[in-house]
Each structure stands twice: as C-alpha cells, then as structure tokens.
Design a protein around this motif. Sequence first.
Motif, PDB file in Angstrom:
ATOM      1  N   ARG A  77      -7.118  10.312  23.735  1.00 25.67           N
ATOM      2  CA  ARG A  77      -7.317   9.255  22.728  1.00 25.67           C
ATOM      3  C   ARG A  77      -6.166   8.257  22.726  1.00 25.67           C
TER       4      ARG A  77
ATOM      5  N   ALA B 293      -8.309   4.888  21.996  1.00 22.30           N
ATOM      6  CA  ALA B 293      -7.737   5.300  20.715  1.00 22.30           C
ATOM      7  C   ALA B 293      -8.664   4.899  19.571  1.00 22.30           C
TER       8      ALA B 293
ATOM      9  N   HIS C  95     -11.529   6.254  18.651  1.00 20.95           N
ATOM     10  CA  HIS C  95     -12.956   6.453  18.868  1.00 20.95           C
ATOM     11  C   HIS C  95     -13.319   7.923  18.660  1.00 20.95           C
TER      12      HIS C  95
ATOM     13  N   VAL D 211     -16.041   8.183  23.059  1.00 19.20           N
ATOM     14  CA  VAL D 211     -15.178   8.342  24.232  1.00 19.20           C
ATOM     15  C   VAL D 211     -16.003   8.779  25.439  1.00 19.20           C
TER      16      VAL D 211
END
Length: 329
Positions: free
Chosen positions: A254, A259, A261, A266
């Motif tokens: 992440r 980052a 999500h 992702v």
Amino acid sequence: MIRSQETRHRAAVAVLRMLGITAAYYLSGRLGLLRQVSVEGSVVTPLWPPTGISLAALLYLGAGVWPGIALGALLTVVTLGGSLSASGAGIAAANTLAPLCAYFALRAVGFRRELDRLRDGVVLVFLGAMGGMLVSATVGALTLVLSGDLDSRHFWQVWSAWWAGDAMGVLMVTPLLLVLRKARLPRVGDRWMEASALAVVAVGVAIVATRSPLSMIYLLFPVLVWAALRFQLAGSAPCALLMSVMAIIAGTGRVGPFAGHTVLEVMLNLSILNGCVALTALLLGAIVTEHNNIRRETELACEELAALVEELAPRPDAEGRADGSAGPG
C-alpha cells in the motif's frame, strides 16, 4: 539387456523430470505466497508463478508431465492449509487441469514455442492465459463455496482475483521460460553497453513508477518499448516480470500509487497494470521478431536469386561465339 537398460534410463529421466517440475512448482508457489492477500477470507496472489511454470513445462515436455504438476499443487495446498482436505484436493485438481486445458488449446491452433509470430503471442494471451485459467478460477472458487469455506455472495470477488493471479502467472512467467530455451550469452561486442543501460534504467524506472505517490506508472511503457524493439522478447519478458514484481510489492505494501486503496481496488489496479505490461512486452516483442524473420528471409531469397541469375547469365566467350566472331569463315 540393452533394452532393459534403456527402459530404466528413460524411467529415471521421467521421474527426475517429474520431481524437478514438482520442486519448481512448490518453490515458485512459496515465492508467490510471500505477497498473498486475503479476499473475503480466501488467500489469493496478484501473480501466481506456478501456472506459468506448469504451462511452460507442458509446452517443453508434453502432457505426460502432468503428475509432477499435480504433486506440486498438492504440496502447496497442504503447506498452505496445514492438511489435505476435500476442498484442498479440489483446488489442486483445478490448478493441474487449467494448464493442461491451456496446453491442449494452444496445440490445437498450432502454437509455436519460439513465439516468433504475432499469432503465437495472441493465442498465448487469449487461450493460454485468459481462457485456460478460467478453469482453475471457476473450479477453485466453486470448491470453496461447496465446502462452506466461501460464502456464495463473495464468489465473484474471489473468482476474479483468482483468475487474474493465474492469468498473470502465464503472461509473465511462460514467455520468459520459453525464451530462455534459445537464450545464448552474447559476444563481447554484442550491445553489452545498451543491454546494461537497459537493465539499469528498467530497475530505476520500476522503483520510481511503483513507489512515487505522483502516479507515474506510465513511465514503465517507454522502457518496455525500448526492450522489445532492440532485444525482442529476450529483453521485454524480463523487464515485464521485473516491473510486475515491483508493482506487486508496492501494491501489497500500500505505497506509492496504491496507497489508500482497499484490497479489491489494489487487486484490480495490479491486474490491469500487469495485464497491460505483459501484453505490451509479449505482443510487441513477437511483432518485432516476426518482422526481423521476414526481413532475413527476404534478404536470403534475394541472395539466392542473384546467385541463380549470375549462374544462368551467358559468359563473355559464349557471347563471342554467338555473334559469329569465334573464327574465320
């Protein structure tokens, strides 16, 4: 006696092949599980290397090596679950059946392992990866639902993540293993400087693109184009795998563009990115290789035609006799 020795030798070679495939499947599975994620309680990976290894082994050695794939799948499932259950056996069967289906589908359309034609790259994408891996995702997710390990409401989330991981394994790993078959160490004068520069740039760009919060993922594609145009699949396949691994590390951690999500977001972003990277590397590398082969064949045909014309052309002494100037009349 001689036939008996030959039979034992062939049996020993076959067993060693099976064990080698089993070990490769298990070890690559352990590597893939290093970046595992949980989707609705089910463990999946953005990239599952064993599918690519299994399909490459089948393309190299034939369908007879399927027991090695099955044993590797069973060992991986047992290691992951701690014991072999009915659902685990079903998952191992699905992971064995999927590359077999992909292999037979590729054989049916005349796939060539050299990947020197655009059509070979296209059928590997659509039949080997996207089509063949429908089997493992469907059977595996259904097995989890029937065993009670997965709520039917979450079937499609797990199915899509499973399918994407298996398909990416084929798209990223199989081309690399196929191109290694004909890989040779270049001579000292063969573009060592350019190859070294490509490797350095690929690593640097992959780190920046996958770690920067500025969403600079698009920087990966010029490097892939460079690798494919100059080194064909031998250059683009390793670059694609490197970029995919770096993106997966960033996604599961992440960081960078991933980052903030959710897990499903992702996985979706990784699937789209890895798919685009794999398609660019595979198809562009195949196109360049096909064009180079056509050019070489054309040059060879021109040389043969020139040699034939020179051989059939009349010699000067023959011309002189034909004009009547060979002697007095």
